[in-house]
Design an enzyme around this catalytic site. Structure first.
Site, PDB file in Angstrom:
ATOM      1  N   ASP A 194      25.282 -26.781 -34.251  1.00 27.45           N
ATOM      2  CA  ASP A 194      25.641 -25.597 -33.470  1.00 27.45           C
ATOM      3  C   ASP A 194      27.016 -25.119 -33.927  1.00 27.45           C
ATOM      4  O   ASP A 194      27.600 -25.675 -34.858  1.00 27.45           O
ATOM      5  CB  ASP A 194      25.629 -25.896 -31.969  1.00 27.45           C
ATOM      6  CG  ASP A 194      25.066 -24.733 -31.158  1.00 27.45           C
ATOM      7  OD1 ASP A 194      25.692 -23.657 -31.196  1.00 27.45           O
ATOM      8  OD2 ASP A 194      24.021 -24.890 -30.513  1.00 27.45           O
ATOM      9  N   HIS A 267      24.143 -19.498 -34.187  1.00 29.16           N
ATOM     10  CA  HIS A 267      24.764 -20.789 -33.874  1.00 29.16           C
ATOM     11  C   HIS A 267      25.066 -21.554 -35.159  1.00 29.16           C
ATOM     12  O   HIS A 267      24.792 -22.749 -35.272  1.00 29.16           O
ATOM     13  CB  HIS A 267      23.862 -21.599 -32.949  1.00 29.16           C
ATOM     14  CG  HIS A 267      23.807 -21.058 -31.551  1.00 29.16           C
ATOM     15  ND1 HIS A 267      24.893 -21.061 -30.707  1.00 29.16           N
ATOM     16  CD2 HIS A 267      22.796 -20.466 -30.863  1.00 29.16           C
ATOM     17  CE1 HIS A 267      24.558 -20.509 -29.562  1.00 29.16           C
ATOM     18  NE2 HIS A 267      23.293 -20.132 -29.627  1.00 29.16           N
ATOM     19  N   ASP A 329      17.626 -18.687 -31.528  1.00 32.55           N
ATOM     20  CA  ASP A 329      18.111 -18.018 -30.323  1.00 32.55           C
ATOM     21  C   ASP A 329      19.510 -17.450 -30.535  1.00 32.55           C
ATOM     22  O   ASP A 329      20.234 -17.877 -31.427  1.00 32.55           O
ATOM     23  CB  ASP A 329      18.137 -18.992 -29.138  1.00 32.55           C
ATOM     24  CG  ASP A 329      19.112 -20.138 -29.364  1.00 32.55           C
ATOM     25  OD1 ASP A 329      19.075 -20.727 -30.461  1.00 32.55           O
ATOM     26  OD2 ASP A 329      19.909 -20.448 -28.457  1.00 32.55           O
ATOM     27  N   GLU A 330      19.860 -16.501 -29.700  1.00 36.91           N
ATOM     28  CA  GLU A 330      21.230 -15.998 -29.574  1.00 36.91           C
ATOM     29  C   GLU A 330      21.884 -15.736 -30.932  1.00 36.91           C
ATOM     30  O   GLU A 330      22.930 -16.289 -31.254  1.00 36.91           O
ATOM     31  CB  GLU A 330      22.077 -16.971 -28.746  1.00 36.91           C
ATOM     32  CG  GLU A 330      21.559 -17.117 -27.316  1.00 36.91           C
ATOM     33  CD  GLU A 330      22.378 -18.084 -26.483  1.00 36.91           C
ATOM     34  OE1 GLU A 330      22.501 -17.854 -25.272  1.00 36.91           O
ATOM     35  OE2 GLU A 330      22.876 -19.087 -27.047  1.00 36.91           O
ATOM     36  N   PHE A 422      19.076 -29.074 -17.008  1.00 36.11           N
ATOM     37  CA  PHE A 422      19.744 -30.111 -16.226  1.00 36.11           C
ATOM     38  C   PHE A 422      21.267 -30.067 -16.368  1.00 36.11           C
ATOM     39  O   PHE A 422      21.956 -30.920 -15.819  1.00 36.11           O
ATOM     40  CB  PHE A 422      19.218 -31.490 -16.628  1.00 36.11           C
ATOM     41  CG  PHE A 422      17.765 -31.716 -16.275  1.00 36.11           C
ATOM     42  CD1 PHE A 422      17.065 -30.815 -15.498  1.00 36.11           C
ATOM     43  CD2 PHE A 422      17.095 -32.837 -16.721  1.00 36.11           C
ATOM     44  CE1 PHE A 422      15.729 -31.007 -15.175  1.00 36.11           C
ATOM     45  CE2 PHE A 422      15.765 -33.058 -16.401  1.00 36.11           C
ATOM     46  CZ  PHE A 422      15.082 -32.137 -15.622  1.00 36.11           C
ATOM     47  N   ASP A 423      21.782 -29.069 -17.106  1.00 33.26           N
ATOM     48  CA  ASP A 423      23.223 -28.860 -17.102  1.00 33.26           C
ATOM     49  C   ASP A 423      23.649 -27.969 -15.935  1.00 33.26           C
ATOM     50  O   ASP A 423      24.835 -27.716 -15.743  1.00 33.26           O
ATOM     51  CB  ASP A 423      23.704 -28.270 -18.426  1.00 33.26           C
ATOM     52  CG  ASP A 423      22.951 -27.004 -18.836  1.00 33.26           C
ATOM     53  OD1 ASP A 423      21.773 -26.872 -18.470  1.00 33.26           O
ATOM     54  OD2 ASP A 423      23.542 -26.156 -19.532  1.00 33.26           O
ATOM     55  N   THR A 472      25.554 -29.696 -23.390  1.00 35.19           N
ATOM     56  CA  THR A 472      26.687 -30.553 -23.037  1.00 35.19           C
ATOM     57  C   THR A 472      28.052 -29.884 -23.161  1.00 35.19           C
ATOM     58  O   THR A 472      29.052 -30.560 -23.349  1.00 35.19           O
ATOM     59  CB  THR A 472      26.657 -31.830 -23.896  1.00 35.19           C
ATOM     60  OG1 THR A 472      26.800 -31.468 -25.278  1.00 35.19           O
ATOM     61  CG2 THR A 472      25.379 -32.605 -23.684  1.00 35.19           C
ATOM     62  N   GLU A 473      28.114 -28.567 -23.030  1.00 35.90           N
ATOM     63  CA  GLU A 473      29.427 -27.922 -23.038  1.00 35.90           C
ATOM     64  C   GLU A 473      30.374 -28.562 -22.020  1.00 35.90           C
ATOM     65  O   GLU A 473      31.556 -28.764 -22.294  1.00 35.90           O
ATOM     66  CB  GLU A 473      29.292 -26.431 -22.724  1.00 35.90           C
ATOM     67  CG  GLU A 473      28.659 -25.610 -23.831  1.00 35.90           C
ATOM     68  CD  GLU A 473      27.159 -25.457 -23.670  1.00 35.90           C
ATOM     69  OE1 GLU A 473      26.602 -24.498 -24.202  1.00 35.90           O
ATOM     70  OE2 GLU A 473      26.545 -26.325 -23.004  1.00 35.90           O
TER      71      GLU A 473
END
Length: 762
Positions: A194, A267, A329-330, A422-423, A472-473
């Site tokens: 990323d 990314h 994505d993005e 789940f974040d 996990t940011e």
């Protein structure tokens, strides 16, 4: 498995325990719930004479069970056939499902039947869950006599872990995989690259290890905090190819497939930092130090495609997975719009625009991956501009991508943010660790239906399964990963494995409570919100308190003081007719079990009025419905998605509030949520129309640029000057959506979300 069934099981087991006092059995409590479980009289005792009998086809299952029993009993185990006091792994060709199994436990032996090693492995997981949680050095282990027939609902049962934002060592990756195996999940999606870090060794490109794997600093606090601050510490690392092989072998022994994700074309900032020629500008850039979406993406030139093909060659040599995840994505198109190279590719290939260029990019990479006998998975943005012919779509922005893909004949994996991220926060408690945003409690995960109702029965067959995602940011440690995953992974495993019939959430919660003991033994740091209180207004304008676990004593106060063991016992709904400050908690034998529950009530003039909205809230964020906008209860100030916030995706909304009798109004407050990093934008303006006996008063209200999550638009007494003698019978609000998210922002090109909460009328 119903609650009444479990009660019956408990009674049966209690009777048998009475006849043999030394035998302590608990009711079978398996997660995910089997297709069929029958409790029979008696029990099987594992003792020092118990042996194993293994079918040669069940090597992984046998080895796992043998290792578990050796560790639990601290003795060697014989493998030999016997007709008594034996655990038998037996091949049974009549079991059609490749992951199905039967368990027959009697007082003489335990027989596991399956037609594959995978099925036998899942039977072993169920067998272990039939044992007490802590059996270390036990001389005897008692297992209830049961008959279980089981098979999964979906073939794909996945968990994801992002190691690019924060990295976790190989020992934890194995622990994570072990937990997945325990819950019969079979695909580990390993997000390896990323903008903030490249985490896999690629020998052909050493700068990926030297440069792309490390960032100079990391964002402190939340992305929405301004101004941004950084810790000034170098952070990073990568997994060597030997470590990757070690993880894959470990997972294979647990029938878990490991799917690598190598992000493209977006990314990619970390990779471009190492090799600037991969970008469209050629500029030297740094590995990203904050979270978000960045404009530096791969340029569609031959150097890029050669690089990615070489990277994928090494990845595919390591990973035997049928699937290779390529992200998709993005990917902001800003640089492509001004790049001579990108525009030349568009022209030479007859493409319409940059979105078709992304499709060209993905399809070219898909052809290469297909030529190696593999298939791609991509996030649902790969639908834009035309879907690659053989691609599987991970639908994350909602279920719309899944519907579009399935109707086009493509396989789909369901992982929408609303139920699978789940974040997100899992509790409304103020002391929850910092998270990206949103609100995803255990019950919402459990009630997820992965089959969109818009699909036909034939199209529904293309839904391969579901996946829980952990970005996990804001998750720096392995302990925090566990806290965010457990117990929501229990619910996800049950959605993926167990039958699709009517679900009993309270019965599930009772199994979770029992399973927590096992997590303690396994040293897994789980979140325990089972004793927490929840509240809601009923149709009689009274407030009801509930707990997930029945028969708990609730005590409360209404004056803002803390509840204690002698406070008022909650016996029924609390009337809401005036301002009040409710505090409550669950008590047992005078001891407080739950965290403190707090709710403020503001009895304003809108409470009890008639309200309507021209659009239904998005089904993922319904809040308390239209009535929740004037129920006197505010949602969270720091996170959207709870029971009070209503979410609308891309819709202009009109809200009409009609009062039973004309009233005086001096002030109106509207509450909006604003979190650009989650695509949530407060409106820039709205229209207010007030109906009086003398006509309609209209006004346009603009909202200044915001830096805070909570945006309160106050239509105050100054605005009502000159209207003091008027009474108002109706209020109408016209709230335009922010529109399309602009380039340079997270979610660029997508519709913005509008989240609205209490409309306070004084």
């Amino acid at each position: 498995m119903s609650a009444r069934f479990l009660i019956l099981c408990s009674l049966i087991l209690t009777l048998f325990s009475c006849s043999e006092p030394q035998v302590k059995l608990t009711s079978p409590s398996i997660i995910p719930a089997p297709q069929s479980l029958q409790v029979n009289p008696g029990h099987f005792t594992i003792n020092e004479e118990t042996t194993l009998s293994n079918n040669d086809d069940f090597t992984a299952s046998y080895n796992f069970l043998l290792s578990f029993l050796k560790d639990a009993t601290d003795r060697d185990w014989d493998t030999k056939y016997s007709d008594n006091n034996v655990i038998i792994l037996e091949y049974d060709s009549s079991i059609i499902s490749k992951e199905g199994y039967n368990i027959i436990s009697t007082d003489r032996n335990i027989t596991i039947k399956s037609s594959t090693d995978a099925g036998a492995f899942y039977a072993v997981q169920s067998l272990i869950q039939l044992m007490p949680a802590d059996i270390k050095n036990a001389t005897e282990i008692y297992i209830p006599a049961v008959t279980i027939k089981d098979e999964p609902r979906f073939n794909y049962r996945g968990m994801h872990l992002d190691v690019s934002r924060h990295m976790f060592d190989v020992d934890f990756i194995k622990k994570y995989i072990d937990a997945m195996a325990m819950l019969k999940m079979n695909n580990f999606h390993w997000h390896l690259t990323d903008d903030q870090g490249w985490r896999i060794e690629i020998k052909k490109y050493p700068k990926l290890q030297e440069i792309a794997a490390y960032r100079d600093s990391t964002l402190l606090g939340h992305y929405n905090d301004t101004p941004h601050q950084y810790d000034g510490k170098r952070y990073g690392g990568y997994y060597t190819q030997e470590e990757v092989r070690e993880v894959i072998a470990f997972a294979k022994a647990r029938h878990i497939n490991v799917i690598p994700e190598i992000e493209m074309p977006g990314h990619a900032q970390a990779a471009i930092a190492a090799y600037p020629e991969l970008g469209c500008t050629g500029n030297n850039i740094d590995v990203a130090m904050k979270w978000g979406v960045f404009e530096d993406i791969y340029c569609p030139n031959e150097a890029t495609f050669t690089f990615l093909e070489n990277v994928l060659d090494e990845v595919m040599e390591l990973f035997p997975s049928k699937y290779i995840h390529i992200g998709g994505d993005e990917a902001p198109k800003t640089q492509w719009k001004t790049s001579n190279v990108a525009q030349k590719v568009i022209k030479e290939n007859g493409l319409k625009d940059e979105y078709e260029l992304q499709s060209y990019f993905i399809q070219r990479m898909e052809k290469y991956i297909n030529s190696k006998g593999r298939q791609i998975i991509g996030w649902d943005e790969i639908l834009e501009g035309g879907l690659a012919p053989n691609a599987t779509v991970m639908s994350w922005r909602g279920v719309e991508g899944a519907i579009e893909a399935a109707k086009a004949g493509h396989d789909v994996i369901m992982t929408p943010t609303s139920h699978c991220y789940f974040d997100y926060y899992q509790s409304e408690n103020d002391d929850e660790p910092l998270a990206i945003g949103g609100f995803l409690p255990l019950e919402k995960v459990y009630n997820f239906n992965p089959i969109p109702e818009e699909l036909t029965a034939e199209e529904a067959q293309l839904v391969l399964g579901v996946q829980g995602n952990v970005w996990t940011e804001y998750i720096k440690t392995s302990e925090q990963v566990e806290y965010m995953v457990f117990p929501r992974i229990f619910a996800m495993s049950e959605v993926a494995w167990s039958p699709s019939g009517e679900r009993d959430y309270l019965e599930f919660v009772s199994r979770v409570e029992n399973f927590n003991k096992r997590l303690q033994v396994l040293n897994i740091n789980y979140a325990n919100h089972l004793y927490e209180l929840e509240g809601s207004l009923n149709e009689d304008q009274a407030y009801e308190l509930t707990t997930m676990l029945p028969n708990n004593e609730i005590r409360f106060t209404l004056d803002g003081t803390l509840p204690v063991a002698t406070s008022t016992v909650y016996e029924g709904p609390i009337p809401f007719k005036e301002n009040m400050s409710l505090k409550a908690a669950v008590f047992e034998n005078g001891e407080q079990l739950s965290s403190l529950f707090t709710q403020e009530f503001h009895y304003h003039k809108g409470v009890g009025a008639t309200i309507s909205i021209n659009k239904e809230p998005h089904k993922s964020y319904p809040g308390s419905g239209a009535a929740g906008l004037i129920n006197g209860i505010k949602g969270s100030d720091s996170r959207y998605g709870d029971s009070e916030w209503l979410g609308f995706w891309g819709d202009d909304i009109e809200i009409e509030i009609e009062f039973e009798e004309p009233i005086e109004i001096n002030e109106i407050d509207l509450r909006f949520y604003h979190a650009p990093s989650q695509w949530v934008y407060a409106p820039e303006k709205y229209y207010l129309h007030l109906e009086t006996e003398k006509g309609i008063i209209s006004d346009l209200i603009t909202i200044p640029n915001q830096n805070e999550n909570l945006v309160i638009s106050n239509y105050n007494s100054e605005r009502f000057k000159g209207y003091e003698d008027l009474k108002f019978s109706k209020l109408r609000l016209v709230i335009p959506n922010y529109g399309t998210i602009p380039d340079g922002n997270q979610g660029a090109g997508n519709k913005a979300w509008t989240f609205i909460d209490e409309i306070i009328i004084n």
